[in-house]
Every structure is written in structure tokens, then in C-alpha cells.
Design an enzyme around this catalytic site. Structure first.
Site, PDB file in Angstrom:
ATOM      1  N   ASN A   9      -6.969  -1.055  -7.017  1.00 16.01           N
ATOM      2  CA  ASN A   9      -7.907  -0.143  -6.348  1.00 16.01           C
ATOM      3  C   ASN A   9      -7.495   1.275  -6.726  1.00 16.01           C
ATOM      4  O   ASN A   9      -6.527   1.803  -6.187  1.00 16.01           O
ATOM      5  CB  ASN A   9      -7.810  -0.350  -4.830  1.00 16.01           C
ATOM      6  CG  ASN A   9      -8.601   0.696  -4.065  1.00 16.01           C
ATOM      7  OD1 ASN A   9      -9.429   1.408  -4.628  1.00 16.01           O
ATOM      8  ND2 ASN A   9      -8.355   0.791  -2.762  1.00 16.01           N
ATOM      9  N   LYS A  11      -8.878   4.001  -6.145  1.00 11.69           N
ATOM     10  CA  LYS A  11      -9.296   5.028  -5.173  1.00 11.69           C
ATOM     11  C   LYS A  11      -9.950   6.197  -5.919  1.00 11.69           C
ATOM     12  O   LYS A  11     -10.568   5.981  -6.963  1.00 11.69           O
ATOM     13  CB  LYS A  11      -8.130   5.470  -4.302  1.00 11.69           C
ATOM     14  CG  LYS A  11      -7.371   4.280  -3.704  1.00 11.69           C
ATOM     15  CD  LYS A  11      -6.478   4.667  -2.594  1.00 11.69           C
ATOM     16  CE  LYS A  11      -5.629   3.479  -2.198  1.00 11.69           C
ATOM     17  NZ  LYS A  11      -4.930   3.660  -0.950  1.00 11.69           N
ATOM     18  N   HIS A  95     -12.392  -1.522   3.224  1.00 10.36           N
ATOM     19  CA  HIS A  95     -11.047  -0.950   3.043  1.00 10.36           C
ATOM     20  C   HIS A  95     -10.733  -0.067   4.256  1.00 10.36           C
ATOM     21  O   HIS A  95     -11.621   0.592   4.798  1.00 10.36           O
ATOM     22  CB  HIS A  95     -11.001  -0.126   1.746  1.00 10.36           C
ATOM     23  CG  HIS A  95      -9.608   0.282   1.382  1.00 10.36           C
ATOM     24  ND1 HIS A  95      -8.968   1.334   1.974  1.00 10.36           N
ATOM     25  CD2 HIS A  95      -8.717  -0.265   0.513  1.00 10.36           C
ATOM     26  CE1 HIS A  95      -7.741   1.436   1.472  1.00 10.36           C
ATOM     27  NE2 HIS A  95      -7.566   0.483   0.588  1.00 10.36           N
ATOM     28  N   GLU A  97      -9.467   2.724   4.529  1.00  9.56           N
ATOM     29  CA  GLU A  97      -9.849   4.143   4.389  1.00  9.56           C
ATOM     30  C   GLU A  97     -11.337   4.323   4.661  1.00  9.56           C
ATOM     31  O   GLU A  97     -11.760   5.356   5.193  1.00  9.56           O
ATOM     32  CB  GLU A  97      -9.455   4.644   2.985  1.00  9.56           C
ATOM     33  CG  GLU A  97      -7.943   4.826   2.886  1.00  9.56           C
ATOM     34  CD  GLU A  97      -7.368   4.695   1.488  1.00  9.56           C
ATOM     35  OE1 GLU A  97      -8.114   4.764   0.507  1.00  9.56           O
ATOM     36  OE2 GLU A  97      -6.135   4.501   1.395  1.00  9.56           O
ATOM     37  N   GLU A 167      -4.429  -6.155   4.535  1.00  9.79           N
ATOM     38  CA  GLU A 167      -3.809  -4.867   4.228  1.00  9.79           C
ATOM     39  C   GLU A 167      -3.387  -4.189   5.530  1.00  9.79           C
ATOM     40  O   GLU A 167      -4.206  -3.515   6.173  1.00  9.79           O
ATOM     41  CB  GLU A 167      -4.805  -3.963   3.494  1.00  9.79           C
ATOM     42  CG  GLU A 167      -5.256  -4.507   2.166  1.00  9.79           C
ATOM     43  CD  GLU A 167      -5.589  -3.366   1.205  1.00  9.79           C
ATOM     44  OE1 GLU A 167      -4.966  -3.312   0.151  1.00  9.79           O
ATOM     45  OE2 GLU A 167      -6.432  -2.528   1.541  1.00  9.79           O
ATOM     46  N   GLY A 173      -0.153   2.997   1.031  1.00  8.99           N
ATOM     47  CA  GLY A 173       0.173   4.321   0.508  1.00  8.99           C
ATOM     48  C   GLY A 173       1.369   4.966   1.180  1.00  8.99           C
ATOM     49  O   GLY A 173       1.615   6.158   1.004  1.00  8.99           O
ATOM     50  N   SER A 212       1.473  -1.016  -0.500  1.00 10.79           N
ATOM     51  CA  SER A 212       2.677  -0.622  -1.241  1.00 10.79           C
ATOM     52  C   SER A 212       3.292  -1.773  -2.033  1.00 10.79           C
ATOM     53  O   SER A 212       4.509  -1.905  -2.128  1.00 10.79           O
ATOM     54  CB  SER A 212       3.709   0.020  -0.301  1.00 10.79           C
ATOM     55  OG  SER A 212       3.152   1.168   0.320  1.00 10.79           O
TER      56      SER A 212
HETATM   57  C1  PEP Z   1      -4.862   0.005  -1.131  1.00  7.06           C
HETATM   58  O1  PEP Z   1      -5.370   1.098  -1.224  1.00  7.06           O
HETATM   59  O2  PEP Z   1      -5.612  -0.979  -0.997  1.00  7.06           O
HETATM   60  C2  PEP Z   1      -3.420  -0.110  -1.211  1.00  7.06           C
HETATM   61  C3  PEP Z   1      -2.861  -1.253  -0.927  1.00  7.06           C
HETATM   62  O3  PEP Z   1      -2.722   1.004  -1.585  1.00  7.06           O
HETATM   63  P1  PEP Z   1      -1.140   1.094  -1.923  1.00  7.06           P
HETATM   64  O4  PEP Z   1      -0.826  -0.035  -2.857  1.00  7.06           O
HETATM   65  O5  PEP Z   1      -0.966   2.424  -2.560  1.00  7.06           O
HETATM   66  O6  PEP Z   1      -0.418   0.957  -0.634  1.00  7.06           O
END
Ligand code: PEP
Length: 252
Positions: A9, A11, A95, A97, A167, A173, A212
Site C-alpha cells: 500500500n 499510500k 483502511h 486511515e 491491521e 506506521g 509495520s
Molecule cells: C498500511 O498502511 O496498511 C500499513 C500496514 O502501513 P505500515 O506497514 O507502514 O505500518
């Protein structure tokens, strides 16, 4: 036997030249072995050019968001059929976000899930709890609520052609990764919820972990019985980092 899906992803990152270098690097370094597939989800403006770059390669294309509507007066929105038209196979819906920054409710996410499937896309449904919710012991009820909104709208059969990404919001992040055991507990719970409705669908459903994930922790997470891949943010922006996760997923 479920395959691993390693999904990037991106972003709101990238440029034409950076994307070209990233995707070429990924294509050039796809690990030998089998049992996994790779997916990249660039921002909307770059979907068509990335589609051209990945054509004929092992890398699939997805989008990060989609409208729940088919067409019409929805300024700034992108319809599911448009994503399909430019070569997407997958789209991320719900997601965290999108939920937290843009106020998407679980009901709107369910509508997006349905609209994506109606256009022939495979939705990747994101679910997960905040740190506060984990600390007060409501992880499972939060995930159930997010999942039930889609189950109620779409029915369990819809999960034959869908992916779930667990998630935990506190791990996205932040550099804080769920331990393999913490993630496995929630993945097992999600699969069990679906198995109450249809054991075969639950067994074949890919459930990805996101938060992460990186080369150093991927093998541990992917060794868990109910973790079938990763949805990766930060570590999907460098070919070597993404490929290190792909290598952990590759069998043989
Ligand atoms: C994500 O945005 O779906 C995500 C898991 O980000 P990160 O790997 O940076 O934590």
C-alpha cells in the site's frame, strides 16, 4: 492450501520516475519459489502507468480506495469499473486511515466492498482496533463489528472472492508490530467467525496482517497458521524491503 499475498500500500507516495524504479526493482527481484503472489497499490493517477509496467510480470495491481457508487455526480471519486478498466484486480477498502481521517463508517466500507465485487475487483477489507480498544479488551468486538457490517450487507458467499487484512491501528506506521502470537489470535478469531457461517470459505480465505511488517519480522508473522500474507505500507516503498518480505513468503 492458501497462498501468501504480499501487498504494498503505497499510500500518497510516489512519482512517475520513482514508481518506475520501484516496480522495475520488484519485478527484477521476485524471489524464486512459489506459494505467494505480489501486489502493488499505487495512488490513482499512477495506476495506468504502473499497469503498463507490471503487464506480463508476476506483480498484480490494486487501488487504495474506491467509490461505492457506479458513476455520476461524485466529484473527486473513482468508480470500481474505472479501476477494473485500467487493470486493477484488487482494491483496499476500509483502511484505518480512510476510517479515521475521512470518516468512512463500516456501513460505507461494506457498500464499497459490494461495489468493488460487482465490478469484478477483489476487495481487501481492512479491520483492526486502536490502542485504546486493545487496552480495554475490545479488540474482538471491534473487529466483529467491522466484519459483521460487510457480512450483513454482502453475505458470507462474498468472501469467496475477497481478502481480509487485520491491521491493528496502533501498529500502522508506528514501528510497533503486533507479535506473531497477538496477530495470530485475531486472525484465528476472524477465521472462526467466518467458519460459523461457512467452514469452506473460512478455510480458503486469505487473511493478511498489516502494521509495520518488514523483512526482519515477516518470517515470524508468516509462520503463523492463520496469517496468509501482509499488507505493507512503509516497507513497500523500497524494492529491497518489499522483496525481503516476499522472500519470507516464498516456499522452496
Ligand atoms: C498500511 O498502511 O496498511 C500499513 C500496514 O502501513 P505500515 O506497514 O507502514 O505500518
Amino acid at each position: 492450501m492458501r497462498e501468501f499475498l504480499i501487498a504494498g500500500n503505497w499510500k500518497m507516495n510516489g512519482s512517475r520516475s520513482a514508481n518506475e524504479a520501484l516496480v522495475s526493482g520488484i519485478i527484477g527481484g521476485v524471489p524464486a519459489g512459489s506459494g505467494f503472489s505480489l501486489l502493488v497499490c499505487p495512488p490513482f493517477p499512477y495506476l495506468a502507468s504502473v499497469a503498463a509496467t507490471v503487464a506480463g510480470s508476476a506483480v498484480k495491481l490494486g487501488a487504495q480506495n474506491v467509490s461505492e457508487y457506479e458513476s455520476g455526480a461524485y466529484t473527486g471519486e473513482v468508480a470500481p469499473a474505472m479501476l477494473k478498466d485500467v487493470g486493477c484486480e484488487y482494491v483496499i477498502v476500509g483502511h484505518s486511515e480512510r476510517r479515521s481521517l475521512y470518516g468512512e463508517s463500516s456501513f460505507q466500507v461494506a457498500a464499497k466492498f459490494l461495489a468493488a465485487q460487482a465490478a469484478g475487483l477483489t476487495p481487501i477489507l481492512c479491520v483492526g482496533e486502536t490502542l485504546e480498544e486493545r487496552q480495554d479488551g475490545s479488540t474482538e468486538s471491534v473487529v466483529d463489528f467491522q466484519l459483521n457490517a460487510v457480512l450483513d450487507a454482502a453475505g458470507v458467499d462474498a468472501f469467496r472472492l475477497a481478502v481480509i487484512a487485520y491491521e491493528p491501528v496502533w501498529a500502522i506506521g508506528t514501528g510497533m508490530t503486533a507479535t506473531p502470537e497477538q496477530a495470530q489470535d485475531v486472525h484465528r478469531h476472524i477465521r472462526a467467525r467466518l467458519a460459523e457461517k461457512d467452514a469452506g470459505i473460512a478455510e480458503s480465505l486469505q487473511i493478511l496482517y498489516g502494521g509495520s511488517m518488514k523483512g526482519e519480522n515477516a518470517a515470524g508473522l508468516l509462520s503463523m497458521p492463520d496469517i496468509d500474507g501482509g499488507l505493507i505500507g512503509g516497507a513497500s516503498l523500497k524494492a529491497d524491503d518489499f522483496l525481503a518480505i516476499a522472500a519470507a513468503a516464498s516456499q522452496g
